[in-house]
Design an enzyme around this catalytic site. Sequence first.
Site, PDB file in Angstrom:
ATOM      1  N   GLY A 117       0.801  -1.220   0.000  1.00 13.81           N
ATOM      2  CA  GLY A 117       0.000   0.000   0.000  1.00 13.81           C
ATOM      3  C   GLY A 117       0.829   1.262   0.000  1.00 13.81           C
ATOM      4  O   GLY A 117       0.382   2.304  -0.480  1.00 13.81           O
ATOM      5  N   LYS A 170       3.063   1.343  -4.125  1.00 12.47           N
ATOM      6  CA  LYS A 170       2.151   0.624  -5.004  1.00 12.47           C
ATOM      7  C   LYS A 170       2.775   0.285  -6.359  1.00 12.47           C
ATOM      8  O   LYS A 170       2.353  -0.668  -7.011  1.00 12.47           O
ATOM      9  CB  LYS A 170       0.881   1.454  -5.228  1.00 12.47           C
ATOM     10  CG  LYS A 170       0.019   1.600  -3.970  1.00 12.47           C
ATOM     11  CD  LYS A 170      -1.202   2.450  -4.238  1.00 12.47           C
ATOM     12  CE  LYS A 170      -2.100   2.528  -3.020  1.00 12.47           C
ATOM     13  NZ  LYS A 170      -2.745   1.245  -2.716  1.00 12.47           N
ATOM     14  N   ASN A 181      -8.331   4.537   4.467  1.00 13.61           N
ATOM     15  CA  ASN A 181      -8.010   4.650   3.045  1.00 13.61           C
ATOM     16  C   ASN A 181      -9.052   3.948   2.196  1.00 13.61           C
ATOM     17  O   ASN A 181      -9.565   2.897   2.545  1.00 13.61           O
ATOM     18  CB  ASN A 181      -6.595   4.110   2.762  1.00 13.61           C
ATOM     19  CG  ASN A 181      -6.584   2.673   2.279  1.00 13.61           C
ATOM     20  OD1 ASN A 181      -6.835   2.402   1.099  1.00 13.61           O
ATOM     21  ND2 ASN A 181      -6.297   1.752   3.194  1.00 13.61           N
ATOM     22  N   MET A 240      -8.309   3.805  -1.355  1.00 15.81           N
ATOM     23  CA  MET A 240      -7.519   4.067  -2.557  1.00 15.81           C
ATOM     24  C   MET A 240      -8.052   3.331  -3.777  1.00 15.81           C
ATOM     25  O   MET A 240      -8.151   3.899  -4.862  1.00 15.81           O
ATOM     26  CB  MET A 240      -6.058   3.694  -2.314  1.00 15.81           C
ATOM     27  CG  MET A 240      -5.421   4.448  -1.146  1.00 15.81           C
ATOM     28  SD  MET A 240      -5.367   6.237  -1.348  1.00 15.81           S
ATOM     29  CE  MET A 240      -4.070   6.394  -2.564  1.00 15.81           C
ATOM     30  N   PHE A 264      -6.829   0.242  -5.209  1.00 15.79           N
ATOM     31  CA  PHE A 264      -5.829  -0.404  -6.072  1.00 15.79           C
ATOM     32  C   PHE A 264      -5.367   0.513  -7.198  1.00 15.79           C
ATOM     33  O   PHE A 264      -5.224   0.089  -8.351  1.00 15.79           O
ATOM     34  CB  PHE A 264      -6.362  -1.709  -6.665  1.00 15.79           C
ATOM     35  CG  PHE A 264      -6.520  -2.854  -5.703  1.00 15.79           C
ATOM     36  CD1 PHE A 264      -6.114  -2.763  -4.386  1.00 15.79           C
ATOM     37  CD2 PHE A 264      -7.087  -4.039  -6.133  1.00 15.79           C
ATOM     38  CE1 PHE A 264      -6.265  -3.834  -3.507  1.00 15.79           C
ATOM     39  CE2 PHE A 264      -7.245  -5.121  -5.268  1.00 15.79           C
ATOM     40  CZ  PHE A 264      -6.842  -5.015  -3.947  1.00 15.79           C
ATOM     41  N   ASN A 302       2.379  -7.952  -3.981  1.00 19.85           N
ATOM     42  CA  ASN A 302       0.984  -8.109  -3.592  1.00 19.85           C
ATOM     43  C   ASN A 302       0.108  -7.865  -4.824  1.00 19.85           C
ATOM     44  O   ASN A 302       0.240  -6.842  -5.486  1.00 19.85           O
ATOM     45  CB  ASN A 302       0.672  -7.104  -2.473  1.00 19.85           C
ATOM     46  CG  ASN A 302      -0.689  -7.286  -1.860  1.00 19.85           C
ATOM     47  OD1 ASN A 302      -1.705  -7.150  -2.528  1.00 19.85           O
ATOM     48  ND2 ASN A 302      -0.712  -7.552  -0.561  1.00 19.85           N
ATOM     49  N   SER A 359      -8.949  -6.533   0.542  1.00 18.46           N
ATOM     50  CA  SER A 359      -9.126  -5.085   0.583  1.00 18.46           C
ATOM     51  C   SER A 359     -10.616  -4.749   0.524  1.00 18.46           C
ATOM     52  O   SER A 359     -11.371  -5.355  -0.240  1.00 18.46           O
ATOM     53  CB  SER A 359      -8.424  -4.427  -0.609  1.00 18.46           C
ATOM     54  OG  SER A 359      -8.792  -3.068  -0.711  1.00 18.46           O
ATOM     55  N   ASN A 382     -11.742  -1.997  -0.672  1.00 14.60           N
ATOM     56  CA  ASN A 382     -11.874  -0.867  -1.587  1.00 14.60           C
ATOM     57  C   ASN A 382     -12.101  -1.237  -3.041  1.00 14.60           C
ATOM     58  O   ASN A 382     -12.133  -0.362  -3.904  1.00 14.60           O
ATOM     59  CB  ASN A 382     -10.632   0.021  -1.470  1.00 14.60           C
ATOM     60  CG  ASN A 382     -10.450   0.548  -0.061  1.00 14.60           C
ATOM     61  OD1 ASN A 382     -11.422   0.888   0.598  1.00 14.60           O
ATOM     62  ND2 ASN A 382      -9.218   0.578   0.408  1.00 14.60           N
ATOM     63  N   THR A 383     -12.241  -2.523  -3.341  1.00 13.23           N
ATOM     64  CA  THR A 383     -12.616  -2.982  -4.671  1.00 13.23           C
ATOM     65  C   THR A 383     -13.933  -3.729  -4.542  1.00 13.23           C
ATOM     66  O   THR A 383     -14.006  -4.721  -3.809  1.00 13.23           O
ATOM     67  CB  THR A 383     -11.540  -3.914  -5.270  1.00 13.23           C
ATOM     68  OG1 THR A 383     -10.335  -3.154  -5.458  1.00 13.23           O
ATOM     69  CG2 THR A 383     -11.985  -4.478  -6.610  1.00 13.23           C
ATOM     70  N   LYS A 390      -3.523 -13.037   2.023  1.00 17.50           N
ATOM     71  CA  LYS A 390      -3.759 -11.968   2.997  1.00 17.50           C
ATOM     72  C   LYS A 390      -5.246 -11.881   3.279  1.00 17.50           C
ATOM     73  O   LYS A 390      -6.052 -11.797   2.351  1.00 17.50           O
ATOM     74  CB  LYS A 390      -3.251 -10.629   2.463  1.00 17.50           C
ATOM     75  CG  LYS A 390      -3.330  -9.489   3.491  1.00 17.50           C
ATOM     76  CD  LYS A 390      -2.579  -8.265   3.019  1.00 17.50           C
ATOM     77  CE  LYS A 390      -2.521  -7.188   4.103  1.00 17.50           C
ATOM     78  NZ  LYS A 390      -1.726  -6.015   3.676  1.00 17.50           N
ATOM     79  N   THR A 409      -3.432  -8.855   9.446  1.00 17.56           N
ATOM     80  CA  THR A 409      -4.628  -8.735   8.625  1.00 17.56           C
ATOM     81  C   THR A 409      -4.559  -7.474   7.771  1.00 17.56           C
ATOM     82  O   THR A 409      -3.698  -6.611   7.982  1.00 17.56           O
ATOM     83  CB  THR A 409      -5.905  -8.604   9.489  1.00 17.56           C
ATOM     84  OG1 THR A 409      -5.826  -7.373  10.253  1.00 17.56           O
ATOM     85  CG2 THR A 409      -6.049  -9.761  10.440  1.00 17.56           C
ATOM     86  N   ASN A 410      -5.538  -7.361   6.860  1.00 14.12           N
ATOM     87  CA  ASN A 410      -5.757  -6.136   6.104  1.00 14.12           C
ATOM     88  C   ASN A 410      -6.494  -5.123   6.976  1.00 14.12           C
ATOM     89  O   ASN A 410      -6.623  -5.314   8.191  1.00 14.12           O
ATOM     90  CB  ASN A 410      -6.546  -6.466   4.824  1.00 14.12           C
ATOM     91  CG  ASN A 410      -6.188  -5.575   3.650  1.00 14.12           C
ATOM     92  OD1 ASN A 410      -6.060  -4.368   3.803  1.00 14.12           O
ATOM     93  ND2 ASN A 410      -6.039  -6.160   2.479  1.00 14.12           N
TER      94      ASN A 410
END
Length: 352
Positions: free
Chosen positions: A69, A72, A117, A119, A121, A146, A182, A184-185, A215, A243-244
């Site tokens: 992260g 990237k 965050n 973000m 990806f 990653n 994540s 965020n997707t 992960k 963890t994430n």
Amino acid sequence: MFDYESLKPWFFKLQPESAHTLVGLGLRAANYCPPLFNGMIAKNFVTHPILKQELFGRTFLNPVGLAAGFDKNATMIEGTLAMGFGFTEIGTLTPKPQEGNPRPRLWRHIEEESIQNAMGFNNDGLFRINHRLKNIYPFSTPIGVNIGKNKTTTEENAIKDYTTLIKALHPYADYMVINISSPNTPGLRDLQNETFIHDLFTAAKALTDKPILLKIAPDMSEDQAVALCSHAVACGADGIIATNTTIDYSLVSEPEDIGGLSGEVLRERSFYIFDAIARELYGKTTLISVGGIASPEEAYRRIRAGASLVQLYTSLIYKGPEVIEEINHGLIDLLERDGFTSITEAIGADRV
């Protein structure tokens, strides 16, 4: 050399993503000034026989790594060495370039020493990042890569995104990480199921003999996390990263309604999930702990619980590069205090 505490107020006047961009430019610039770059390594990079271990066919001179992260696009690998990290994990990368979510998408929660965050990806894509890795690999410290799926890739086609990345990048990675955790997707965490894990690792392990880790997210029950990770290991995963970020927005006083939280507010939840996984999988696979690690004592707690390596990111924002040196020197003291002659003796000491 600079004092991060004196610079932090200036960084914090900037929008978080702008501050991150500025730091990245500084790290890349330092690489072009050998006296400065070598001076940073001499100051920040901690080596000691007690911290050294062999994992994934590489030597890890210290166990503190940079979590995915931060870098990237594989543009700051030299800089992470200068900051003192024993290894770095780039990404998350996707096959096609993508801009990520609209800005603003990164927020500080200063009182809680945490970051939120969303973000999404954002990265330069496989073609450009593959070229960068070719030019730097092998590096003096281990590199993890990653990987994730593009936002527009459907769940049915997700495995192809991962296998495309593995096929292209595995020659230039010391280990690879499957990111399906994540927040965020859209739909990504839906892939945290046993059928997808089986199909993905079956395909992935046919492509490379490099270690491939999974992960996971912290926002599942203890039983779910243990079952998912156990299934992944049975299907060929070479390790677990826990963890994430978390989507439990109740942990901060003024949350946004998007993205994941990292930093101090994640510490206990991350440890809780990691500890549950380690009770089941310590000694059966390699475990890496990340989430809320900001002190030697917390890093040592994760190591004694079964972590071979630890990663951080958010504590770097609040404490600066000094936190890496502080954790490593603190680990040396704690290991010697408890009579260990090697970090490998301490890994999982609380599991015995």
